[in-house]
Design a protein around this motif. Structure first.
Motif, PDB file in Angstrom:
ATOM      1  N   ARG A 192       0.834  -1.211   0.000  1.00 55.53           N
ATOM      2  CA  ARG A 192       0.000   0.000   0.000  1.00 55.53           C
ATOM      3  C   ARG A 192       0.864   1.256   0.000  1.00 55.53           C
TER       4      ARG A 192
ATOM      5  N   SER B 258      -4.722 -18.510   0.975  1.00 53.05           N
ATOM      6  CA  SER B 258      -5.610 -17.408   1.330  1.00 53.05           C
ATOM      7  C   SER B 258      -4.852 -16.084   1.337  1.00 53.05           C
ATOM      8  N   ARG B 259      -3.636 -16.106   1.879  1.00 50.38           N
ATOM      9  CA  ARG B 259      -2.820 -14.894   1.883  1.00 50.38           C
ATOM     10  C   ARG B 259      -2.447 -14.475   0.462  1.00 50.38           C
TER      11      ARG B 259
ATOM     12  N   HIS C 229      -4.090 -15.000  -2.246  1.00 50.82           N
ATOM     13  CA  HIS C 229      -5.282 -14.430  -2.883  1.00 50.82           C
ATOM     14  C   HIS C 229      -5.484 -12.979  -2.449  1.00 50.82           C
ATOM     15  N   ALA C 230      -5.291 -12.701  -1.162  1.00 46.86           N
ATOM     16  CA  ALA C 230      -5.462 -11.335  -0.662  1.00 46.86           C
ATOM     17  C   ALA C 230      -4.404 -10.397  -1.248  1.00 46.86           C
TER      18      ALA C 230
ATOM     19  N   GLN D  24      -2.687 -10.794  -4.084  1.00 45.43           N
ATOM     20  CA  GLN D  24      -2.900 -10.618  -5.519  1.00 45.43           C
ATOM     21  C   GLN D  24      -4.083  -9.705  -5.799  1.00 45.43           C
ATOM     22  N   ALA D  25      -5.091  -9.736  -4.955  1.00 48.87           N
ATOM     23  CA  ALA D  25      -6.226  -8.822  -5.134  1.00 48.87           C
ATOM     24  C   ALA D  25      -5.769  -7.376  -4.972  1.00 48.87           C
ATOM     25  N   LEU D  26      -4.926  -7.118  -3.977  1.00 49.22           N
ATOM     26  CA  LEU D  26      -4.410  -5.771  -3.759  1.00 49.22           C
ATOM     27  C   LEU D  26      -3.522  -5.336  -4.920  1.00 49.22           C
TER      28      LEU D  26
ATOM     29  N   THR E 238      -3.521  -6.451  -7.981  1.00 53.47           N
ATOM     30  CA  THR E 238      -4.336  -6.288  -9.185  1.00 53.47           C
ATOM     31  C   THR E 238      -5.059  -4.949  -9.171  1.00 53.47           C
ATOM     32  N   ASN E 239      -5.586  -4.572  -8.023  1.00 56.26           N
ATOM     33  CA  ASN E 239      -6.255  -3.273  -7.914  1.00 56.26           C
ATOM     34  C   ASN E 239      -5.293  -2.136  -8.227  1.00 56.26           C
ATOM     35  N   GLN E 240      -4.060  -2.245  -7.738  1.00 53.35           N
ATOM     36  CA  GLN E 240      -3.074  -1.201  -8.024  1.00 53.35           C
ATOM     37  C   GLN E 240      -2.741  -1.154  -9.510  1.00 53.35           C
TER      38      GLN E 240
ATOM     39  N   GLN F 169      -6.694  -4.205 -17.226  1.00 44.43           N
ATOM     40  CA  GLN F 169      -5.785  -4.795 -16.244  1.00 44.43           C
ATOM     41  C   GLN F 169      -4.410  -5.069 -16.838  1.00 44.43           C
TER      42      GLN F 169
END
Length: 463
Positions: free
Chosen positions: A325, A359-360, A362-363, A365-367, A369-371, A430
């Protein structure tokens, strides 16, 4: 008589470079590139050993090649890092393989193929020779297109606890400046406008200069920038500990050095970084990013992350998310930790349960990907210089690269391949940008060095 050669390349850009040179080495033996293993006389798998999955893919592919060899009698060779690390195991599990050759010895491939053809038995070559393989490679024969890779450094001395590179590629070694410049001039003379300098730890480059002194990557980049027609310079992959002051200054001063940097950090946790033997902390990494961005405010960053390293806790993982972040990446690569035999991490205690690690991942990669989506979307409405590299899937469409390494799709631009053109960005997705040609500016841009310094705002035309 022409024979067909099929090379399948796994892993990094250095393997792509090596595969191209293997094809050139084998051309004098009558081998021409083929499209499929089913019609090839020689099949080469140029392999990667960074993760377990990459190695197992090689064995799976060899299993698929076995009936082809039995039906046609083609030769099969395994090259690259898996060959270096598991040469004997490859021959034990897949005794029909004819040649196994490590990445430091592929310049001997013509001799090894000839030996395998004559003797009919397997040939194993994984020694690390004293002399440089680059001294034995021919000049590139084929025009690579508008952009090309150029290996300038190999090996790594960092010994991160998760990494096999020091064992498969050996100690850090840099090509002499004169050799790099000669290859770059040849590439530029054949139409290459952009080169990417490659190395396992490329910013540790210290090749011998013409005066006998050691040259840094920044000095090498400055020398490359003087080559006529070479308008873009990139490099990968770097280590934070070798990011020197003069390289930061080069990002400020060299117009040809593109504003995109891949700088792996692997984790945002100080505790995990120590276990990884990265030899830097999170704050040192963040401070370095601040210094680079002060020199080049429009710089786009990417990184590598390992999730589920032995002993990683929820707090350690939250530190990684926090670092992501804070930095804000344009793109990144993230992977589950994969234990590699022979590395210190493979014997560490406290493995992370698979479901927790996934699970980590996935979290994270989601962050990331958003960036990436946000960075690409922010380019809409801007005008960027695009180097067109190839035709697209649609009629008259061309695909190029922005200064930030984004893929850019533009209609009615196939006549501009090989040229740098100002493109209006319509939208960002993306994984790519969509652009259009301004009505009155379809001609190629002049070389970057001839243009006035432009705005340093993110997404603006780089200087």
């Amino acid at each position: 008589m022409t024979k067909r050669l099929f090379i399948k390349t796994y892993g990094c850009q250095m393997n792509v470079y090596d595969s191209d040179r293997m094809a050139e080495l084998l051309a004098p033996l009558g081998y021409a590139p083929g499209d499929a293993p089913e019609t090839a006389d020689l099949v080469i798998l140029n392999t990667c050993h960074i993760r377990e999955k990459a190695s197992e893919k090689v064995y799976s592919e060899l299993g698929r090649l076995r009936p082809i060899k039995e039906a046609r009698g083609c030769l099969i060779a395994v090259a690259g890092c898996t060959a270096q690390a598991e040469g004997a195991e490859i021959l034990r599990r897949m005794p029909f393989v004819d040649v196994v050759v490590g990445p430091q010895s592929y310049h001997r491939l013509p001799e090894l193929v000839a030996r395998a053809s004559r003797a009919g038995g397997a040939v194993l070559e994984t020694d690390v020779p004293v002399d440089s393989k680059f001294d034995h490679l021919p000049e590139a024969a084929n025009a690579p297109g508008p952009s090309a890779f150029l290996t300038v450094q190999e090996g790594c001395d960092k010994f991160c606890t998760f990494c096999v590179v020091p064992y498969t590629r050996g100690a850090e070694w840099s090509r002499p400046v004169a050799a790099v410049l000669a290859e770059a001039r040849d590439l530029a003379a054949r139409g290459v406008r952009e080169i990417t300098l490659l190395g396992q730890n490329v910013n540790a480059y210290n090749g011998e200069g013409p005066d006998g002194r050691r040259s840094s990557l920044a000095h090498l980049a400055a020398a490359l920038a003087e080559i006529p027609g070479l308008d873009r310079i990139r490099y990968t992959t770097s280590h934070p500990n070798d990011f020197s002051d003069d390289l930061i200054a080069a990002h400020r001063d060299l117009q040809q050095l593109m504003p995109y940097l891949h700088l792996p950090v692997q984790s945002g946790s100080d505790r995990i970084l120590r276990l990884m033997n990265r030899r830097h902390g999170r704050q040192a990494y963040l401070d370095l990013i601040d210094r680079i961005r002060e020199a080049r405010p429009d710089l786009a960053l990417s990184s590598d992350f390992i999730v589920g390293f032995p002993g990683e806790t929820d707090r350690d993982f939250e530190d990684t998310l926090d670092l992501v972040r804070r930095v804000g990446y344009a793109s990144s690569f993230s992977f589950l930790y994969s234990p590699r035999p022979g590395t210190p991490a493979a014997t560490m205690a406290a493995p992370v349960p698979d479901e927790v690690a996934r699970s980590r991942l996935h979290a994270l990669q989601a962050l990331l990907t958003n960036q990436q989506v946000a960075f690409n979307a922010a380019q809409a409405g801007r005008t960027l210089p695009v180097l067109f590299e190839k035709r697209g899937r649609h009629s008259r469409q061309a695909i190029g690269r922005s200064p930030f390494l984004q893929s850019v799709h533009v209609d009615d631009a196939d006549h501009l391949i090989g040229r740098i053109v100002e493109v209006e960005i319509v939208s960002g997705q993306q994984n790519s940008l969509t652009g259009r040609l301004p009505v009155a500016t379809e001609d190629a841009m002049p070389p970057l060095r001839q243009r006035a310094t432009a705005s340093r705002a993110v997404g603006a035309t780089p200087a």
